[in-house]
Design a protein around this motif. Structure first.
Motif, PDB file in Angstrom:
ATOM      1  N   MET A  15       0.827  -1.210   0.000  1.00 19.72           N
ATOM      2  CA  MET A  15       0.000   0.000   0.000  1.00 19.72           C
ATOM      3  C   MET A  15       0.861   1.259   0.000  1.00 19.72           C
ATOM      4  SD  MET A  15      -2.986  -1.243   2.632  1.00 19.72           S
ATOM      5  CE  MET A  15      -3.573   0.411   2.862  1.00 19.72           C
ATOM      6  N   GLY A  16       2.188   1.100  -0.035  1.00 16.89           N
ATOM      7  CA  GLY A  16       3.090   2.237  -0.089  1.00 16.89           C
ATOM      8  C   GLY A  16       3.323   2.908   1.244  1.00 16.89           C
ATOM      9  N   MET A  17       3.205   2.147   2.317  1.00 19.95           N
ATOM     10  CA  MET A  17       3.368   2.713   3.657  1.00 19.95           C
ATOM     11  C   MET A  17       4.676   2.233   4.284  1.00 19.95           C
ATOM     12  SD  MET A  17      -0.555   1.935   4.838  1.00 19.95           S
ATOM     13  CE  MET A  17      -0.349   2.467   6.512  1.00 19.95           C
ATOM     14  N   ALA A  18       5.344   3.120   4.993  1.00 20.82           N
ATOM     15  CA  ALA A  18       6.517   2.745   5.771  1.00 20.82           C
ATOM     16  C   ALA A  18       6.046   2.093   7.071  1.00 20.82           C
ATOM     17  CB  ALA A  18       7.360   3.978   6.074  1.00 20.82           C
ATOM     18  N   SER A  19       6.844   1.148   7.569  1.00 24.06           N
ATOM     19  CA  SER A  19       6.437   0.397   8.757  1.00 24.06           C
ATOM     20  C   SER A  19       7.430   0.501   9.899  1.00 24.06           C
ATOM     21  CB  SER A  19       6.288  -1.090   8.414  1.00 24.06           C
ATOM     22  OG  SER A  19       5.255  -1.295   7.501  1.00 24.06           O
ATOM     23  N   VAL A  20       6.869   0.446  11.090  1.00 24.42           N
ATOM     24  CA  VAL A  20       7.633   0.255  12.317  1.00 24.42           C
ATOM     25  C   VAL A  20       7.150  -1.080  12.875  1.00 24.42           C
ATOM     26  CG1 VAL A  20       8.155   1.122  14.619  1.00 24.42           C
ATOM     27  CG2 VAL A  20       7.699   2.737  12.753  1.00 24.42           C
ATOM     28  N   ALA A  21       8.095  -1.954  13.235  1.00 25.94           N
ATOM     29  CA  ALA A  21       7.715  -3.278  13.721  1.00 25.94           C
ATOM     30  C   ALA A  21       8.642  -3.699  14.847  1.00 25.94           C
ATOM     31  CB  ALA A  21       7.781  -4.295  12.578  1.00 25.94           C
ATOM     32  N   SER A  22       8.184  -4.644  15.628  1.00 31.18           N
ATOM     33  CA  SER A  22       8.999  -5.187  16.714  1.00 31.18           C
ATOM     34  C   SER A  22      10.203  -5.924  16.144  1.00 31.18           C
ATOM     35  CB  SER A  22       8.179  -6.165  17.555  1.00 31.18           C
ATOM     36  OG  SER A  22       7.140  -5.476  18.207  1.00 31.18           O
ATOM     37  N   ASP A  23      11.328  -5.743  16.795  1.00 28.17           N
ATOM     38  CA  ASP A  23      12.568  -6.380  16.356  1.00 28.17           C
ATOM     39  C   ASP A  23      12.638  -7.822  16.851  1.00 28.17           C
ATOM     40  OD1 ASP A  23      15.043  -6.865  15.306  1.00 28.17           O
ATOM     41  OD2 ASP A  23      16.134  -5.539  16.663  1.00 28.17           O
ATOM     42  N   TYR A  24      11.629  -8.580  16.494  1.00 26.36           N
ATOM     43  CA  TYR A  24      11.507  -9.987  16.845  1.00 26.36           C
ATOM     44  C   TYR A  24      10.821 -10.688  15.684  1.00 26.36           C
ATOM     45  CZ  TYR A  24      12.193  -8.067  21.528  1.00 26.36           C
ATOM     46  OH  TYR A  24      12.699  -7.400  22.615  1.00 26.36           O
ATOM     47  N   PRO A  25      10.992 -12.013  15.601  1.00 24.93           N
ATOM     48  CA  PRO A  25      10.231 -12.730  14.578  1.00 24.93           C
ATOM     49  C   PRO A  25       8.741 -12.508  14.799  1.00 24.93           C
ATOM     50  CG  PRO A  25      11.961 -14.123  15.492  1.00 24.93           C
ATOM     51  CD  PRO A  25      11.910 -12.865  16.330  1.00 24.93           C
ATOM     52  N   PRO A  26       7.975 -12.385  13.777  1.00 27.35           N
ATOM     53  CA  PRO A  26       8.256 -12.705  12.379  1.00 27.35           C
ATOM     54  C   PRO A  26       8.825 -11.546  11.572  1.00 27.35           C
ATOM     55  CG  PRO A  26       5.984 -12.118  12.566  1.00 27.35           C
ATOM     56  CD  PRO A  26       6.565 -12.027  13.962  1.00 27.35           C
ATOM     57  N   PHE A  47       8.275   5.107  20.090  1.00 27.80           N
ATOM     58  CA  PHE A  47       7.983   6.544  20.010  1.00 27.80           C
ATOM     59  C   PHE A  47       8.960   7.238  19.072  1.00 27.80           C
ATOM     60  CE2 PHE A  47       8.547  10.940  21.179  1.00 27.80           C
ATOM     61  CZ  PHE A  47       7.239  11.399  21.230  1.00 27.80           C
ATOM     62  N   ASN A  48      10.249   6.968  19.253  1.00 27.90           N
ATOM     63  CA  ASN A  48      11.271   7.621  18.434  1.00 27.90           C
ATOM     64  C   ASN A  48      11.133   7.266  16.955  1.00 27.90           C
ATOM     65  OD1 ASN A  48      12.379   8.885  20.672  1.00 27.90           O
ATOM     66  ND2 ASN A  48      13.891   7.267  21.017  1.00 27.90           N
ATOM     67  N   ALA A  49      10.835   6.007  16.655  1.00 33.90           N
ATOM     68  CA  ALA A  49      10.695   5.588  15.261  1.00 33.90           C
ATOM     69  C   ALA A  49       9.482   6.245  14.610  1.00 33.90           C
ATOM     70  CB  ALA A  49      10.584   4.063  15.187  1.00 33.90           C
ATOM     71  N   ILE A  50       8.374   6.277  15.317  1.00 30.56           N
ATOM     72  CA  ILE A  50       7.172   6.911  14.766  1.00 30.56           C
ATOM     73  C   ILE A  50       7.413   8.401  14.575  1.00 30.56           C
ATOM     74  CG2 ILE A  50       4.756   7.484  15.235  1.00 30.56           C
ATOM     75  CD1 ILE A  50       4.609   4.678  16.640  1.00 30.56           C
ATOM     76  N   ARG A  52      10.246   9.849  13.985  1.00 28.04           N
ATOM     77  CA  ARG A  52      11.116  10.002  12.809  1.00 28.04           C
ATOM     78  C   ARG A  52      10.309   9.945  11.518  1.00 28.04           C
ATOM     79  NH1 ARG A  52      15.684   5.820  12.478  1.00 28.04           N
ATOM     80  NH2 ARG A  52      16.212   7.040  10.645  1.00 28.04           N
ATOM     81  N   LEU A  53       9.400   8.989  11.438  1.00 23.51           N
ATOM     82  CA  LEU A  53       8.599   8.860  10.218  1.00 23.51           C
ATOM     83  C   LEU A  53       7.686  10.063  10.010  1.00 23.51           C
ATOM     84  CD1 LEU A  53       7.598   5.090  10.125  1.00 23.51           C
ATOM     85  CD2 LEU A  53       9.378   6.265   8.827  1.00 23.51           C
ATOM     86  N   VAL A  54       7.144  10.583  11.083  1.00 22.38           N
ATOM     87  CA  VAL A  54       6.265  11.755  10.978  1.00 22.38           C
ATOM     88  C   VAL A  54       7.055  12.973  10.501  1.00 22.38           C
ATOM     89  CG1 VAL A  54       4.904  13.404  12.325  1.00 22.38           C
ATOM     90  CG2 VAL A  54       4.576  10.947  12.683  1.00 22.38           C
ATOM     91  N   LEU A  55       8.255  13.144  11.017  1.00 17.88           N
ATOM     92  CA  LEU A  55       9.037  14.345  10.739  1.00 17.88           C
ATOM     93  C   LEU A  55       9.906  14.261   9.481  1.00 17.88           C
ATOM     94  CD1 LEU A  55      10.181  15.208  14.378  1.00 17.88           C
ATOM     95  CD2 LEU A  55       8.273  16.204  13.071  1.00 17.88           C
ATOM     96  N   ASP A  56      10.208  13.058   9.018  1.00 19.56           N
ATOM     97  CA  ASP A  56      11.150  12.898   7.914  1.00 19.56           C
ATOM     98  C   ASP A  56      10.471  12.255   6.701  1.00 19.56           C
ATOM     99  OD1 ASP A  56      13.286  12.333   6.207  1.00 19.56           O
ATOM    100  OD2 ASP A  56      14.604  11.656   7.824  1.00 19.56           O
ATOM    101  N   ALA A  57       9.951  13.094   5.818  1.00 22.99           N
ATOM    102  CA  ALA A  57       9.236  12.600   4.634  1.00 22.99           C
ATOM    103  C   ALA A  57      10.150  11.781   3.726  1.00 22.99           C
ATOM    104  CB  ALA A  57       8.628  13.761   3.863  1.00 22.99           C
ATOM    105  N   ASP A  58      11.412  12.181   3.604  1.00 25.56           N
ATOM    106  CA  ASP A  58      12.337  11.432   2.746  1.00 25.56           C
ATOM    107  C   ASP A  58      12.552  10.016   3.274  1.00 25.56           C
ATOM    108  OD1 ASP A  58      12.656  13.574   1.004  1.00 25.56           O
ATOM    109  OD2 ASP A  58      14.446  14.327   2.028  1.00 25.56           O
TER     110      ASP A  58
END
Length: 98
Positions: A15-26, A47-50, A52-58
């Motif tokens: 869908m063209g979305m960037a993701s934040v995910a837990s650093d665990y499987p899967p 919090f920091n990752a979200i 970053r995504l909100v503030l950094d469009a690139d």
């Protein structure tokens, strides 16, 4: 948790979305941190990752594009359907045991 899959990441990616995910499987086996998603472990990391995504469009665009390309190349039914065929053929070749 061991029965989960990375399908949410794949759906978001196509869908063209960037993701934040837990650093665990899967997620950790399929997402390359900082390349096609952000992997996090703690509440503060989330919090920091979200943020970053909100503030950094690139960054958002880069992660989203890389994730889309990866899912299309590695998880596309058009290029991976043969795996199902091969699995069924292998099963059919096995002798039946009762």
């Amino acid at each position: 948790n061991r029965q989960k899959s990375a399908i949410k990441w794949m759906e978001y990616s196509v869908m063209g979305m960037a993701s934040v995910a837990s650093d665990y499987p899967p997620y950790s086996p399929v997402i390359e941190n900082e390349k096609d998603g952000l992997l996090v472990k703690t509440q503060k990391d989330w919090f920091n990752a979200i943020e970053r995504l909100v503030l950094d469009a690139d960054l958002r665009k880069k992660l989203a594009k890389n994730a889309y390309d990866k899912v299309y190349q590695e998880h596309n039914a058009d290029t991976k359907a043969y795996l199902w065929r091969d699995a069924y053929e292998a099963l059919l070749k096995k002798p039946l045991t009762v």
